[in-house]
Design an enzyme around this catalytic site. Structure first.
Site, PDB file in Angstrom:
ATOM      1  CB  THR A  49      -0.915   0.071   1.145  1.00 12.72           C
ATOM      2  OG1 THR A  49      -1.624  -1.129   1.463  1.00 12.72           O
ATOM      3  CG2 THR A  49      -1.797   1.212   1.202  1.00 12.72           C
ATOM      4  CB  THR A  50       3.630   2.309   2.203  1.00 12.34           C
ATOM      5  OG1 THR A  50       2.878   1.940   3.361  1.00 12.34           O
ATOM      6  CG2 THR A  50       4.254   3.634   2.481  1.00 12.34           C
ATOM      7  CE1 TYR A 112     -16.733  -0.989  -5.752  1.00 13.53           C
ATOM      8  CE2 TYR A 112     -16.836  -2.899  -7.173  1.00 13.53           C
ATOM      9  CZ  TYR A 112     -17.432  -1.589  -6.710  1.00 13.53           C
ATOM     10  OH  TYR A 112     -18.322  -1.217  -7.368  1.00 13.53           O
ATOM     11  CE1 TYR A 138      -2.336  -4.717   5.773  1.00 15.28           C
ATOM     12  CE2 TYR A 138      -1.623  -3.927   3.355  1.00 15.28           C
ATOM     13  CZ  TYR A 138      -2.146  -3.523   4.655  1.00 15.28           C
ATOM     14  OH  TYR A 138      -2.195  -2.094   4.770  1.00 15.28           O
ATOM     15  CE  LYS A 166       0.630  -3.617   7.001  1.00 16.17           C
ATOM     16  NZ  LYS A 166       0.865  -2.818   6.169  1.00 16.17           N
ATOM     17  CB  ILE A 208       4.593  -4.913   7.852  1.00 10.10           C
ATOM     18  CG1 ILE A 208       4.895  -6.346   7.946  1.00 10.10           C
ATOM     19  CG2 ILE A 208       4.616  -4.196   6.688  1.00 10.10           C
ATOM     20  CD1 ILE A 208       4.199  -7.179   6.967  1.00 10.10           C
TER      21      ILE A 208
END
Length: 321
Positions: A49-50, A112, A138, A166, A208
């Site tokens: 994501t980051t 989604y 995650y 995570k 993380i």
């Protein structure tokens, strides 16, 4: 028999630096990787994501993973984000990540679609069975709209190469239940920088981390101090960095952390649309916070040239003295 732990400590959820023309800045990526390794980060988590994976083309996605693997050169584990809301797409990205040498993959909950628990189980099972390297799940309901439940974790933990999760739900009752059910068959990593020590207390193997982009050594030390039995130092470091953590999440991740890296003198560039820059007032607040932590030179303003400071462990030095 317990499964092999991929890493203990701090895995940085690394940004993907961009050039002014929007392409990936591999020169700065190399600088960031060396900065992380030199300052004791325990694993690199790339294209998550980051790392703005959702805006990378498939070619860029795999190229960034391959470049990272080659640069890191087995010094610490490289974990590649390969999740998707399309199971077939996640499988293909995971296969390619394995082919270019990633040590493990990080698979975000499909977003989604709002899959059922059975759908989540079948999705992760299909992805894991398509590759031979370890899988970290995650769970981040705030972004995906779906939560992996403890009993689903238990089912998934029976798949040999699903080794960790995570957990970014923020639900400690759920984390405790997961640890209780899965034991050493599923490692847990905190997905929230403001909850590292709390997760460690429940048996997590580390974090993380977004914070580790900015202060890798101290994020590592939050974990290492806990593992060493020095919970006072671990808790002190956690609490000391709460203001910085809050500022790094004052806008949608990774907008603030990318701006923070720019303030520190790295050519991190901008986020790709639909993520946009922070407004000037928010930038000033972030800059002022970073100056209080001595991460950038004082008396600088938004838009000014900043000078990169060496990584240090200011709070830990205060504790020691």
């Amino acid at each position: 028999m317990s499964k092999k732990t991929i890493f203990k400590g701090s895995g940085v959820a690394l940004i993907t630096p961009m050039n002014p023309d929007g392409t990936v800045n591999y020169e700065t990526l190399d600088e960031l990787l060396e900065f992380q390794i030199e300052n004791k980060t325990d694993a690199i988590v790339i294209t998550g994501t980051t790392g703005e994976a959702s805006t990378l083309s498939d070619k860029e996605h795999i190229d960034v993973i391959e470049h990272t693997v080659q640069k890191v050169n087995r010094r610490i584990p490289v974990i590649a984000g390969t999740g998707s809301n399309n199971t077939a797409h996640a499988i293909e990205l995971s296969k390619q990540a394995e082919q270019v040498g990633a040590d493990a993959v990080l698979l975000v909950t499909p977003y989604y679609n709002k899959a059922s628990q059975e759908g989540l189980y079948l999705h992760f099972k299909a992805c894991a069975e398509a590759i031979s390297i370890p899988v970290i799940l995650y769970n981040v309901p705030s972004r995906t709209g779906v939560n992996i439940m403890p009993l689903t974790y238990l089912r998934l933990s029976k798949i040999p190469n699903i080794v960790a999760v995570k957990e970014a739900s923020g639900n400690f009752s759920q984390i405790a239940k997961t640890v209780s059910l899965c034991g050493d068959q599923l490692d847990v990593y905190s997905g929230n920088d403001d909850q590292i020590t709390s997760a460690l207390a429940l048996g997590a193997k580390g974090v993380i981390s977004v914070l580790a982009n900015v202060v890798p050594e101290d994020t590592h030390q939050i974990c290492q101090s806990y593992f060493n039995g020095d919970t006072v130092e671990s808790d002190t470091l956690q609490l000391y960095y709460l203001e910085l953590i809050e500022n790094l999440f004052s806008d949608v991740n990774p907008i603030p952390v990318k701006q923070a890296m720019n303030f520190m003198g790295y050519n991190a560039g901008k986020c790709r649309l639909p993520l946009c820059d922070m407004d000037d007032v928010s930038k000033e607040k972030l800059l002022a916070c970073m100056q209080r932590y001595e991460l950038v030179e004082p008396k600088r303003k938004v838009g000014s040239v900043t000078v990169r400071r060496p990584q240090f462990s200011m709070m830990r030095r205060m504790i020691e003295h």
